[in-house]
Design a protein around this motif. Structure first.
Motif, PDB file in Angstrom:
ATOM      1  N   ALA A 195       0.509  -1.218   0.158  1.00  0.00           N
ATOM      2  CA  ALA A 195       0.157  -0.314   0.280  1.00  0.00           C
ATOM      3  C   ALA A 195       0.785   1.238  -0.047  1.00  0.00           C
ATOM      4  O   ALA A 195       0.335   2.058  -0.198  1.00  0.00           O
ATOM      5  N   LYS A 196       2.178   1.417   0.695  1.00  0.00           N
ATOM      6  CA  LYS A 196       2.871   2.184   0.798  1.00  0.00           C
ATOM      7  C   LYS A 196       3.746   2.106  -0.101  1.00  0.00           C
ATOM      8  O   LYS A 196       4.902   3.489  -0.024  1.00  0.00           O
ATOM      9  N   ASN A 197       4.170   1.154  -0.828  1.00  0.00           N
ATOM     10  CA  ASN A 197       4.884   0.942  -2.044  1.00  0.00           C
ATOM     11  C   ASN A 197       6.263   1.271  -1.519  1.00  0.00           C
ATOM     12  O   ASN A 197       7.229   2.152  -1.771  1.00  0.00           O
ATOM     13  N   THR A 198       6.503   0.858  -0.506  1.00  0.00           N
ATOM     14  CA  THR A 198       7.582   0.398   0.640  1.00  0.00           C
ATOM     15  C   THR A 198       8.434  -0.314   0.733  1.00  0.00           C
ATOM     16  O   THR A 198       7.547  -1.350   1.462  1.00  0.00           O
ATOM     17  N   VAL A 199       9.559  -0.910   1.201  1.00  0.00           N
ATOM     18  CA  VAL A 199      10.968  -2.310   1.766  1.00  0.00           C
ATOM     19  C   VAL A 199      11.094  -1.626   3.176  1.00  0.00           C
ATOM     20  O   VAL A 199      12.232  -1.203   2.566  1.00  0.00           O
ATOM     21  N   TYR A 200      11.148  -2.969   2.930  1.00  0.00           N
ATOM     22  CA  TYR A 200      12.151  -2.672   4.104  1.00  0.00           C
ATOM     23  C   TYR A 200      13.420  -4.267   4.560  1.00  0.00           C
ATOM     24  O   TYR A 200      13.358  -5.302   3.540  1.00  0.00           O
ATOM     25  N   LEU A 201      14.862  -3.769   4.894  1.00  0.00           N
ATOM     26  CA  LEU A 201      15.513  -4.736   4.715  1.00  0.00           C
ATOM     27  C   LEU A 201      15.961  -4.927   6.301  1.00  0.00           C
ATOM     28  O   LEU A 201      16.780  -3.823   6.848  1.00  0.00           O
ATOM     29  N   LEU A 202      15.581  -6.113   7.609  1.00  0.00           N
ATOM     30  CA  LEU A 202      16.176  -5.631   8.830  1.00  0.00           C
ATOM     31  C   LEU A 202      17.435  -6.688   8.913  1.00  0.00           C
ATOM     32  O   LEU A 202      17.578  -7.611   7.861  1.00  0.00           O
ATOM     33  N   MET A 203      18.558  -6.290   9.012  1.00  0.00           N
ATOM     34  CA  MET A 203      19.733  -6.781   9.138  1.00  0.00           C
ATOM     35  C   MET A 203      20.169  -7.346  10.475  1.00  0.00           C
ATOM     36  O   MET A 203      20.320  -6.248  11.350  1.00  0.00           O
ATOM     37  N   ASN A 204      19.941  -8.373  11.042  1.00  0.00           N
ATOM     38  CA  ASN A 204      20.631  -8.763  12.148  1.00  0.00           C
ATOM     39  C   ASN A 204      22.276  -9.422  11.824  1.00  0.00           C
ATOM     40  O   ASN A 204      22.176  -9.677  11.434  1.00  0.00           O
TER      41      ASN A 204
END
Length: 118
Positions: free
Chosen positions: A74-83
């Motif tokens: 819906a927000k045209n957003t992507v996330y990358l969580l890096m642990n």
């Protein structure tokens, strides 16, 4: 014109975590695939993780089990969580958004620096 803007990079110690965000704007048509790529000094740009509009994900072997990509269509957003970050994760991270078909586009962000100290 479609643009993508990354945020969230920085300096972190080995073993730490960071979350990158990428927001696409300029089109009401969502990307089919969004992803993260990285380029370390003296190396070629490589795929880190991608996610499709159907939430199908793909990861580089080097980050499997440590990185998680997620998206908000819906927000045209992507996330990358890096642990569990490692010094070898140090690179400029780029966001990419691709839409196929008649109203296609393939855009890259300006990149965000991630530095992992040992």
């Amino acid at each position: 014109q479609v643009q993508v803007v990354e945020s969230g990079g920085g300096l972190v110690q080995a073993g730490g975590s960071l979350r990158l965000s990428c927001a696409a704007s300029g089109s009401t048509l969502s990307a089919n695939v969004m992803g993260w790529y990285r380029q370390a000094p003296g190396k070629q740009r490589e795929m880190v993780a991608t996610i499709s509009s159907g939430d199908i994900t793909n990861y580089a072997d080097s980050v499997k089990g440590r990185f998680t990509i997620s998206g908000d269509n819906a927000k045209n957003t992507v996330y990358l969580l890096m642990n569990s970050l490692k010094p070898e994760d140090t690179a400029v991270y780029y966001c990419n958004a691709v839409r196929t078909g008649v109203f296609r586009y393939n855009v890259w962000g300006q990149g965000t620096q991630v530095t992992v100290s040992s």
